[in-house]
Design an enzyme around this catalytic site. Structure first.
Site, PDB file in Angstrom:
ATOM      1  N   LEU A   1      36.049 -23.379   5.496  1.00  0.00           N
ATOM      2  CA  LEU A   1      36.374 -24.636   4.834  1.00  0.00           C
ATOM      3  C   LEU A   1      37.858 -24.963   4.924  1.00  0.00           C
ATOM      4  O   LEU A   1      38.242 -26.138   5.022  1.00  0.00           O
ATOM      5  CB  LEU A   1      35.927 -24.600   3.370  1.00  0.00           C
ATOM      6  CG  LEU A   1      34.431 -24.800   3.128  1.00  0.00           C
ATOM      7  CD1 LEU A   1      34.102 -24.578   1.661  1.00  0.00           C
ATOM      8  CD2 LEU A   1      33.975 -26.184   3.573  1.00  0.00           C
TER       9      LEU A   1
ATOM     10  N   ARG B   1      38.807 -28.492   6.415  1.00  0.00           N
ATOM     11  CA  ARG B   1      39.554 -29.514   5.668  1.00  0.00           C
ATOM     12  C   ARG B   1      40.731 -30.024   6.494  1.00  0.00           C
ATOM     13  O   ARG B   1      41.012 -31.232   6.524  1.00  0.00           O
ATOM     14  CB  ARG B   1      40.029 -28.933   4.336  1.00  0.00           C
ATOM     15  CG  ARG B   1      38.908 -28.780   3.335  1.00  0.00           C
ATOM     16  CD  ARG B   1      39.246 -27.878   2.178  1.00  0.00           C
ATOM     17  NE  ARG B   1      38.088 -27.785   1.291  1.00  0.00           N
ATOM     18  CZ  ARG B   1      37.875 -26.788   0.446  1.00  0.00           C
ATOM     19  NH1 ARG B   1      38.723 -25.783   0.353  1.00  0.00           N
ATOM     20  NH2 ARG B   1      36.785 -26.789  -0.313  1.00  0.00           N
TER      21      ARG B   1
ATOM     22  N   PHE C   1      33.070 -35.017   2.143  1.00  0.00           N
ATOM     23  CA  PHE C   1      32.939 -33.868   3.052  1.00  0.00           C
ATOM     24  C   PHE C   1      33.935 -32.757   2.740  1.00  0.00           C
ATOM     25  O   PHE C   1      35.027 -33.001   2.241  1.00  0.00           O
ATOM     26  CB  PHE C   1      33.234 -34.322   4.488  1.00  0.00           C
ATOM     27  CG  PHE C   1      32.038 -34.787   5.267  1.00  0.00           C
ATOM     28  CD1 PHE C   1      30.758 -34.382   4.963  1.00  0.00           C
ATOM     29  CD2 PHE C   1      32.213 -35.632   6.350  1.00  0.00           C
ATOM     30  CE1 PHE C   1      29.676 -34.810   5.708  1.00  0.00           C
ATOM     31  CE2 PHE C   1      31.132 -36.067   7.107  1.00  0.00           C
ATOM     32  CZ  PHE C   1      29.861 -35.657   6.777  1.00  0.00           C
ATOM     33  N   GLU C   2      33.558 -31.526   3.119  1.00  0.00           N
ATOM     34  CA  GLU C   2      34.444 -30.353   3.082  1.00  0.00           C
ATOM     35  C   GLU C   2      35.056 -30.106   1.709  1.00  0.00           C
ATOM     36  O   GLU C   2      36.213 -29.720   1.580  1.00  0.00           O
ATOM     37  CB  GLU C   2      35.568 -30.506   4.129  1.00  0.00           C
ATOM     38  CG  GLU C   2      35.088 -30.779   5.530  1.00  0.00           C
ATOM     39  CD  GLU C   2      34.388 -29.594   6.179  1.00  0.00           C
ATOM     40  OE1 GLU C   2      34.275 -28.533   5.530  1.00  0.00           O
ATOM     41  OE2 GLU C   2      33.945 -29.723   7.325  1.00  0.00           O
ATOM     42  N   GLY C   3      34.259 -30.302   0.684  1.00  0.00           N
ATOM     43  CA  GLY C   3      34.757 -30.209  -0.681  1.00  0.00           C
ATOM     44  C   GLY C   3      35.293 -31.560  -1.089  1.00  0.00           C
ATOM     45  O   GLY C   3      36.185 -32.104  -0.442  1.00  0.00           O
TER      46      GLY C   3
END
Length: 584
Positions: free
Chosen positions: A258, A262, A400-402
């Site tokens: 992640l 990110r 997305f991605e957290g």
């Protein structure tokens, strides 16, 4: 060897402008990669956007294979497995240029990022040899199956189960994954499940495994050309040799991937925002009202300028961070069998900066596409104009991605955790600032002074937070979110200013004038916003005489004379209109 800056240290240290990487430092090879990737996106992807959005059969696979022929799928893959093993600036360039490609950016990101990097970083030699060459060519397509219907940001609450078969040859997986990119076309899934109900573990699952199926395509607001489905696992047998990394350490795989995801998403967002500005500037030059191009109208100029300024800052942050990642990876010995894990640990050092980039760049993207639609007027609301698609596609980036909310929580909590371990001098910096403020007003001269003011505003505010809550500060999300914004603001203004100063030193004031104007316009506007956010936060942390004292100290930190930012924006807008696109 020269020591490398620690993640988060930008809040405490002075950085030499020559020490950061900027787009002006691109080598001839970097520029070639930029041209190659942009050419691929223009010729192969944008030219077929209608077919892509309609999910034409086999088109995604054809595009991934075409990208593979150009080496665009294997940038992060070691040469031993047919990859290109490019430096992190090159991989950032590819991600940025792919940001222009709409939904294909998601497909390509799933292939080259979260769908393959777990194997690159944590796979065995045998796993890498089996799966990575196909990923590089595009013959095999990867997907990342982490999210579940009831487990999004809280990934460790996943319900998918894995059990060892009685004969010890397989892990048997049962569960459902949700919102999985590339799911309809994937040959390889990185799947997370709890072994024996509690050991969160990663597995490599072949797409043709018996018992693995996918649901219907999600009907999405945007990125319609990418495949997004649920993945259903019903007694799926996964050979024991396909366990990825170690039992019970799936979170190590997930969270490290992640970090890079990110950062790459920030680069995607940067490229997408530049495309939005290009469309808006071109339209503003061509569209006439009252006998003149609308690019000549003051409020349109202001929009074009502000889009360009924010993009300049995001670009400065992204490539500064790319330089940090490249430097730390270059300092590590990643040639051994555990080289991927060593690289992942190195990238983790800048996890905070990766979150900062993700938040800032995706919110700049959101701003750019929104203003792009506004500049187009009624035509911006028509699907016949590309900006309409960009507007819809951009919305997912902040999820997305957290989510950006999760990433905002991560920024100050990561700082606090590292400070508690003695890795960052947070308390020392807070005490030093208190001493300086006790000596009277701190006059801020020029943008360099405002950059320091931004850092000091953060220190003053987090100091007040620690004073009130101590360790319990990490549970106060509203305060954490504002602290994150202050830290992000500090990194943003410093990155913009350092880049401008480096350009002035290396290119001369005339050539660097536009960069300098963009940095000045942004910094002068941003510090006032940071000051207001700090006031709001301090008012939530104290009252009475204590609050009055904090606000007085804040006033000391923000004692500065603002520049004429209207004139700066007019200058910037003129350059954007002349170029018809972003360019510094």
């Amino acid at each position: 060897m020269k020591s490398l800056p620690k993640g988060g240290s930008f809040l405490f240290d002075q950085t030499n402008p020559q020490a950061i990487f900027t787009p002006e430092d691109f080598t001839l090879e970097h520029k070639m990669i930029y041209r190659t990737t942009t050419g691929f996106v223009t010729d192969k992807v944008l030219s077929q956007m209608d077919e892509l959005e309609a999910q034409k059969d086999s088109l995604l696979r054809e595009l991934l294979e075409a990208a593979g022929e150009l080496g665009l799928n294997g940038a992060d893959v070691p040469e031993d497995y047919d990859g290109m093993n490019m430096d992190k600036i090159s991989t950032t360039i590819i991600a940025e240029c792919m940001g222009r490609s709409g939904s294909f950016a998601m497909t390509h990101g799933g292939q080259t990022g979260i769908g393959s990097m777990p194997i690159v970083m944590f796979g065995t030699h045998e796993q890498k040899k089996k799966y990575l060459p196909g990923i590089v060519t595009g013959e095999k397509i990867g997907a990342y199956a982490l999210t579940e219907p009831g487990a999004g940001s809280d990934a460790l609450s996943a319900k998918t189960r894995a059990e060892l078969s009685p004969d010890g040859n397989y892990y048997i997986l049962n569960g459902t994954k949700q919102f999985i990119t590339n799911s309809a076309i994937a040959d390889i899934f990185i799947v997370y499940a709890k072994l024996d109900g509690d050991k969160f573990t990663a597995f490599i699952v072949d797409g043709d495994s018996e018992g693995l199926s996918t649901g219907a395509e999600e009907k999405k607001m945007g990125i319609k050309g990418s495949s997004t489905r649920s993945v259903i696992l019903e007694d799926v047998k996964v050979p024991v040799e396909n366990l990825l990394f170690e039992i019970g350490r799936g979170h190590v795989v997930a969270f490290n991937i992640l970090n890079l995801g990110r950062y790459k998403l920030a680069a995607n967002a940067l490229g997408n925002a530049k495309f939005a500005l290009e469309l808006a500037a071109s339209y503003a030059n061509e569209r006439k009202q009252f006998g003149t191009p609308i690019a000549n109208f003051g409020l349109i100029k202001e929009k074009l300028a502000e889009m360009a300024i924010k993009i300049y800052v995001a670009e400065s942050m992204v490539y500064r961070t790319g330089g940090l990642l490249e430097n730390i990876l270059h300092s590590l010995d990643t040639t051994g069998a555990d080289g991927g894990q060593i690289a992942a640990k190195g990238i983790e050092e800048y996890a905070l900066e990766c979150s900062v980039n993700k938040i800032f760049a995706t919110e700049v993207q959101a701003y750019a596409v929104d203003e792009g639609v506004q500049i187009h007027g009624g035509y911006g609301f028509s699907a016949e104009y590309t900006i309409e698609r960009l507007y819809r596609d951009a919305r997912i980036y902040r999820i997305f991605e957290g989510t950006n909310e999760i990433n905002r929580v991560l920024v100050p909590t990561t700082l606090l955790r590292r400070a508690a371990k003695g890795d960052l001098p947070l308390q020392e910096a807070i005490e030093k600032l208190k001493g300086a403020m006790a000596g009277g007003s701190l006059v801020r001269e020029g943008e360099a002074g405002l950059v320091q003011a931004a850092k000091d505003i953060f220190l003053l505010t987090i100091g007040a937070g620690l004073e009130k809550y101590g360790k319990e500060l990490q549970k106060q999300q509203e305060i954490l979110g504002r602290l994150a914004d202050l830290a992000i603001g500090a990194f943003a203004v410093e990155s913009a200013w350092l880049r401008a100063q480096k350009a002035v030193a290396n290119e001369g004031g005339v050539k660097a004038k536009l960069k300098l104007s963009m940095a000045r316009a942004y910094i002068n506007a941003a510090v006032g916003l940071l000051e207001y956010s700090a006031k709001e936060t301090l008012t939530a942390l104290a009252e009475g005489e204590e609050l009055a004292g904090l606000l007085e100290n804040l006033r000391k930190l923000t004692n500065y004379a603002i520049r004429d930012t209207v004139a700066l924006r007019q200058e910037i807008a003129a350059a954007i209109s002349e170029n018809g696109k972003y360019g510094v």
